[in-house]
Write a protein that holds these residues in place. Sequence first.
Motif, short mmCIF file in Angstrom:
data_model
loop_
_atom_site.label_atom_id
_atom_site.label_comp_id
_atom_site.label_asym_id
_atom_site.label_seq_id
_atom_site.Cartn_x
_atom_site.Cartn_y
_atom_site.Cartn_z
N UNK A 84 0.86 -1.19 0.00
CA UNK A 84 0.00 0.00 0.00
C UNK A 84 0.89 1.24 0.00
N UNK A 85 0.30 2.38 -0.28
CA UNK A 85 1.05 3.63 -0.26
C UNK A 85 1.12 4.20 1.15
N UNK B 162 18.03 2.17 24.11
CA UNK B 162 17.94 3.05 22.94
C UNK B 162 17.99 2.24 21.66
N UNK B 163 17.49 2.85 20.58
CA UNK B 163 17.66 2.34 19.22
C UNK B 163 18.26 3.47 18.40
N UNK B 164 19.45 3.24 17.85
CA UNK B 164 20.14 4.24 17.04
C UNK B 164 20.10 3.81 15.57
N UNK B 165 19.47 4.62 14.73
CA UNK B 165 19.40 4.32 13.31
C UNK B 165 20.57 4.99 12.57
N UNK B 166 21.01 4.31 11.53
CA UNK B 166 22.01 4.90 10.65
C UNK B 166 21.36 6.06 9.88
N UNK B 167 22.16 6.96 9.31
CA UNK B 167 21.59 8.11 8.60
C UNK B 167 20.65 7.69 7.47
N UNK B 168 19.46 8.31 7.45
CA UNK B 168 18.47 8.14 6.39
C UNK B 168 18.05 6.68 6.20
N UNK B 169 17.90 5.95 7.30
CA UNK B 169 17.47 4.56 7.21
C UNK B 169 16.28 4.26 8.11
N UNK B 170 15.65 5.28 8.68
CA UNK B 170 14.51 5.07 9.57
C UNK B 170 13.25 5.63 8.92
N UNK B 171 12.28 4.74 8.70
CA UNK B 171 10.99 5.12 8.14
C UNK B 171 9.99 5.29 9.28
N UNK B 172 8.97 6.10 9.04
CA UNK B 172 8.02 6.37 10.11
C UNK B 172 6.62 6.57 9.54
N UNK B 173 5.64 6.20 10.35
CA UNK B 173 4.23 6.44 10.01
C UNK B 173 3.66 7.59 10.82
N UNK C 23 4.47 11.06 4.39
CA UNK C 23 5.88 10.71 4.62
C UNK C 23 6.18 9.31 4.09
N UNK C 24 5.37 8.83 3.15
CA UNK C 24 5.57 7.48 2.63
C UNK C 24 6.90 7.36 1.90
N UNK C 25 7.66 6.33 2.26
CA UNK C 25 8.95 6.02 1.64
C UNK C 25 9.97 7.14 1.83
N UNK C 26 9.79 7.92 2.88
CA UNK C 26 10.77 8.94 3.24
C UNK C 26 11.41 8.54 4.56
N UNK D 250 20.33 -4.37 14.17
CA UNK D 250 18.97 -4.55 13.67
C UNK D 250 19.03 -4.55 12.15
N UNK D 251 18.43 -5.57 11.54
CA UNK D 251 18.51 -5.74 10.09
C UNK D 251 17.21 -5.29 9.42
N UNK D 252 17.34 -4.86 8.18
CA UNK D 252 16.19 -4.48 7.36
C UNK D 252 16.57 -4.65 5.89
N UNK D 253 15.56 -4.67 5.03
CA UNK D 253 15.78 -4.70 3.58
C UNK D 253 15.81 -3.26 3.10
N UNK D 254 16.91 -2.85 2.51
CA UNK D 254 17.10 -1.44 2.14
C UNK D 254 17.72 -1.36 0.75
N UNK D 255 17.32 -0.41 -0.09
CA UNK D 255 16.24 0.58 0.09
C UNK D 255 14.87 -0.04 -0.11
N UNK D 256 13.83 0.72 0.18
CA UNK D 256 12.47 0.20 0.11
C UNK D 256 11.74 0.69 -1.15
N UNK D 257 10.75 -0.09 -1.54
CA UNK D 257 9.79 0.30 -2.58
C UNK D 257 10.45 0.82 -3.85
N UNK D 258 11.48 0.15 -4.29
CA UNK D 258 12.14 0.58 -5.52
C UNK D 258 11.46 0.01 -6.76
#
Length: 681
Positions: free
Chosen positions: A114-115, A143-154, A159-162, A289-297
């Motif tokens: 979904x968008x 704490x949870x520390x995210x790497x630069x420009x790797x945290x998505x939020x609702x 802010x979709x895919x930002x 913490x692992x994730x699939x990056x980048x998203x929605x390509x």
Amino acid sequence: MVIEKQNTMMFIVACAICLLALGVYGQYEWQPRDVFDEVRLQMDKVNKDNCLIQHVGDLYLPEDSVSHLPDIKDVNINPVFPNRTSLLHLHNMALSRAFFWSYILQSRFIRPAINDTYDPGMMYYFLSTVADVSTNPSINASAIYFAPNMSYSSSYRGFFNKTFPRFAPRTFRADDFNDPIHLERISTWNTFTVQDLGAIELNTSKDYTSDYYRINEWYKHWLPDYVIGRHDTKTTYQVEIRYANNTNETFTFHGPPGADEIPGPVKWTRPYFDCERSNRWLVAAVVPIADIYPRHTGFRHIEYPTYTAVSVVEMDYDRIDINQCPKGMGNNGPNKFMNTARCKKETTECEPIHGWGFRRGGYQCRCKPGFRLPFQVRKPYLGELVERATAEEYYNSFNCLKIGYVQRLPVQWEKAPQYIRDFYLEKYHEYKNSSSGPDALKPPKMNIHRVLDYILNMNKDNCKQYKPQDLVLSGGFDYGAEEYFQNEAKMALRLANFISAFLQVSDPKEMFSGKRVADKPLTEDQMIAETLSIVLGNSRIWSAGTYWERNKFTNRTYFAPYAYKTQLNTRKFFVEDVARLNKSDEIYSNKPWYQFLKQRWSTNFDSLEKYYMKIKIRFNETGETLRKYEHFPNFYRGAKLEHGHWTTPYYDCHGKVPMWKIKYAAPFFGWDSLKAKLEFK
């Protein structure tokens, strides 16, 4: 005359300086200065007023100043010392949270595209870290520390895919003795400072990803994740899910490294001074913490698994026991404080004791083999008394005396005559007329050998021939379980308190100005991930469940995700919504432990603990600065460890994991439909 006086004064000052330099730092003159004094001096030299101008090397203690760090490769093999159970819990909590975030950030692949983002909102992150600290007195920060420009939020509209430039929700325990809400002026340990450390101006010394951020060793352990060669290097874990409608799904996600990998999933930092934050000396366990990056390509082949964040759980260094005993089989290093105990090695030997923290005297001096205590002494010499003794007391006491008679084993064993055997069998008749099977549990004096035979020989095949009451070990079989399994109970309590905090503080109908939107209600995937992370994070937990009261979970009549594993050291796990079992003898709401907690917390909630939060959130989606989160209530009520319920040990014959178990259940609470009072959820 005047010149001679000046020379005399200079001579006196010089002598005083020499005497000071040759003096000792111990409590008494007979105590020479050692490594404990050096570490203590380094710790006292740094404080919140001068930490910014201290050399970066002075903000860290030597790596071997924390010894006997838990290693996941040894947890299921070697016993954990009692004075390392808090560090082990720190280790397990960091691992559990990393598994949760890795699962939930990738769970979007379970749901239709979904968008919008399925990721939790900001309050979920904040309250999750609050629950990590609030239910564990030994944990100082999470704490949870995210790497630069790797945290998505609702949490922001459009802010979709930002991504956030930086995002780092952190909670640490505040000293609230002087807060106006506590009239007693007593520190409660129940007030928490919650901040987003990513809401800062970039390219400044406040950027936790920068080299100028001097205490970010926890960040550099795993991030940034530079992958060399193949991109499919992240460990995968498989989860078989069975939903309430009896549909099945197998979900594979990338997570932290496995226990069999090198260096393993958990890395430890050196003790460091938490400058400009909690201003204490801390030790941290760090898990990626692992994730699939980048998203929605739209091109799956360029989306690869990578470490996007780290889970950091910290503990106050002053609360960690040190081992001052000499080098030995249980103390073979690295240990900076090794051999600083003051036991007299000629007649006594050192044994560490737990619960003393970072101070001298956390040991006792026991007599060596062949020696005994004097008649007027009843217990081994306590290390604290040895450390406080004067020179006269030390040299004239704390000795053991040589034993005059030496006991030896007989060279030739002979069988006792029948009349002697009959005499002792009459005295201990439970060994002459002993029962077997479940009857071995019933006599007032039990034959322990027959009891152990019954317990150890039980399996999933022969358990069906016994009555249900025969599979319950009532009485004193659970003696000491509350202490032995305390860390496991805290993980269940942590989840219960998180749900309580989210239901009481976060309101999905709340309206904010600007682009900010409220967190959505708790989802099925989030509860599955939270339950599963308990089993993933602690190898001693074989199964865990989250059981909701009727019509209390969103769009569900009953909801009860139950996670379990069938073997130790595995990467394959199972989750089942046991709400699908709707027979009266199977439904979880009719179980005795559930009914006990429901009746106990049906009306009166006065004894629940009250936890206060001082939350500061980011000003906008790009961060830049913090602002106070003006919200009421800024507290929540949750259960304490003693509010939970321990069952008696039982054999789970018809369960998913047939074995002898003991269950701990913790309640969680939320507002009723009118938001007028709390209710059991």
